[in-house]
Design a protein around this motif. Structure first.
Motif, PDB file in Angstrom:
ATOM      1  N   GLN A  97       0.831  -1.202   0.000  1.00  0.00           N
ATOM      2  CA  GLN A  97       0.000   0.000   0.000  1.00  0.00           C
ATOM      3  C   GLN A  97       0.871   1.259   0.000  1.00  0.00           C
ATOM      4  N   VAL A  98       1.926   1.258   0.795  1.00  0.00           N
ATOM      5  CA  VAL A  98       2.828   2.414   0.832  1.00  0.00           C
ATOM      6  C   VAL A  98       3.569   2.545  -0.498  1.00  0.00           C
ATOM      7  N   MET A  99       3.983   1.419  -1.078  1.00  0.00           N
ATOM      8  CA  MET A  99       4.718   1.475  -2.346  1.00  0.00           C
ATOM      9  C   MET A  99       3.827   1.967  -3.493  1.00  0.00           C
ATOM     10  N   ARG A 100       2.518   1.678  -3.452  1.00  0.00           N
ATOM     11  CA  ARG A 100       1.613   2.222  -4.486  1.00  0.00           C
ATOM     12  C   ARG A 100       1.664   3.747  -4.443  1.00  0.00           C
ATOM     13  N   TRP A 101       1.645   4.301  -3.216  1.00  0.00           N
ATOM     14  CA  TRP A 101       1.756   5.755  -3.091  1.00  0.00           C
ATOM     15  C   TRP A 101       3.122   6.220  -3.594  1.00  0.00           C
ATOM     16  N   TRP A 102       4.182   5.507  -3.189  1.00  0.00           N
ATOM     17  CA  TRP A 102       5.554   5.903  -3.527  1.00  0.00           C
ATOM     18  C   TRP A 102       5.755   5.962  -5.039  1.00  0.00           C
ATOM     19  N   PRO A 105       2.443   8.880  -9.720  1.00  0.00           N
ATOM     20  CA  PRO A 105       2.896  10.175 -10.238  1.00  0.00           C
ATOM     21  C   PRO A 105       2.472  11.333  -9.330  1.00  0.00           C
ATOM     22  N   ALA A 106       1.471  11.118  -8.499  1.00  0.00           N
ATOM     23  CA  ALA A 106       0.979  12.179  -7.611  1.00  0.00           C
ATOM     24  C   ALA A 106       1.653  12.115  -6.243  1.00  0.00           C
ATOM     25  N   GLN A 108       3.177  13.176  -3.365  1.00  0.00           N
ATOM     26  CA  GLN A 108       3.408  14.450  -2.711  1.00  0.00           C
ATOM     27  C   GLN A 108       3.119  14.277  -1.237  1.00  0.00           C
ATOM     28  N   VAL A 109       3.669  15.168  -0.421  1.00  0.00           N
ATOM     29  CA  VAL A 109       3.472  15.071   1.026  1.00  0.00           C
ATOM     30  C   VAL A 109       1.987  15.072   1.405  1.00  0.00           C
ATOM     31  N   PRO A 110       1.127  15.949   0.825  1.00  0.00           N
ATOM     32  CA  PRO A 110      -0.294  15.878   1.203  1.00  0.00           C
ATOM     33  C   PRO A 110      -0.904  14.501   0.924  1.00  0.00           C
ATOM     34  N   ASN A 111      -0.475  13.864  -0.154  1.00  0.00           N
ATOM     35  CA  ASN A 111      -0.986  12.533  -0.475  1.00  0.00           C
ATOM     36  C   ASN A 111      -0.450  11.476   0.480  1.00  0.00           C
TER      37      ASN A 111
END
Length: 145
Positions: A97-102, A105-106, A108-111
């Motif tokens: 789940q964290v790697m999907r965020w990492w 393309p979006a 960013q810290v807010p995300n």
């Protein structure tokens, strides 16, 4: 490494120091002999003065050292979560789940905050479905390295 009261080594230490481990509920809890409170669901904790007095519950963490290698793939973040996350979620599941965020393309810290909110929401859903409405404390923090 988890510090659960029902782990054999943790249980032995607790009992040698005057505590008992009650495994009759949904979650094993530590009590001082002869008392039915405070009933802590962990064998190690920061700041619990009631059970820490006699080393029933201790504050000594398990420490793992990992040398960061800027050339190696994989050292992207440090994930700090309370036991409420890890009770029903496996490390690989959380890592994905964290790697999907990492990798998005979006990224960013807010995300990153939204990603943490998503982890907390997933853990909450798992607690609700597995424990008849009870939800443990659930905290998540990600430090980008």
């Amino acid at each position: 490494e988890d510090h659960n009261p029902d782990d054999p080594d943790e249980r032995d230490r607790i009992e040698q120091n005057g505590g008992i481990v009650d495994c009759n509920g949904a979650v094993p809890r530590v009590y001082r002999k002869g008392r039915n409170y405070p009933g802590l669901a962990m064998s190690r904790s920061f700041g619990d003065g009631t059970l820490a007095v006699d080393d029933i519950v201790i504050h000594t963490p398990a420490v793992v050292t990992h040398a960061l290698d800027p050339e190696a793939a994989g050292d992207y973040f440090l994930l700090l979560c309370s036991d409420g996350v890890w009770t029903y979620m496996e490390g690989r599941q959380v890592e994905r789940q964290v790697m999907r965020w990492w990798k998005s393309p979006a990224r960013q810290v807010p995300n990153l905050g939204k990603m943490c909110e998503g982890l907390v929401a997933d853990a909450t859903r798992m607690w609700l479905s597995a424990s008849e409405g009870y939800v443990d404390d659930i905290t998540c923090m990600v430090v980008v390295l």
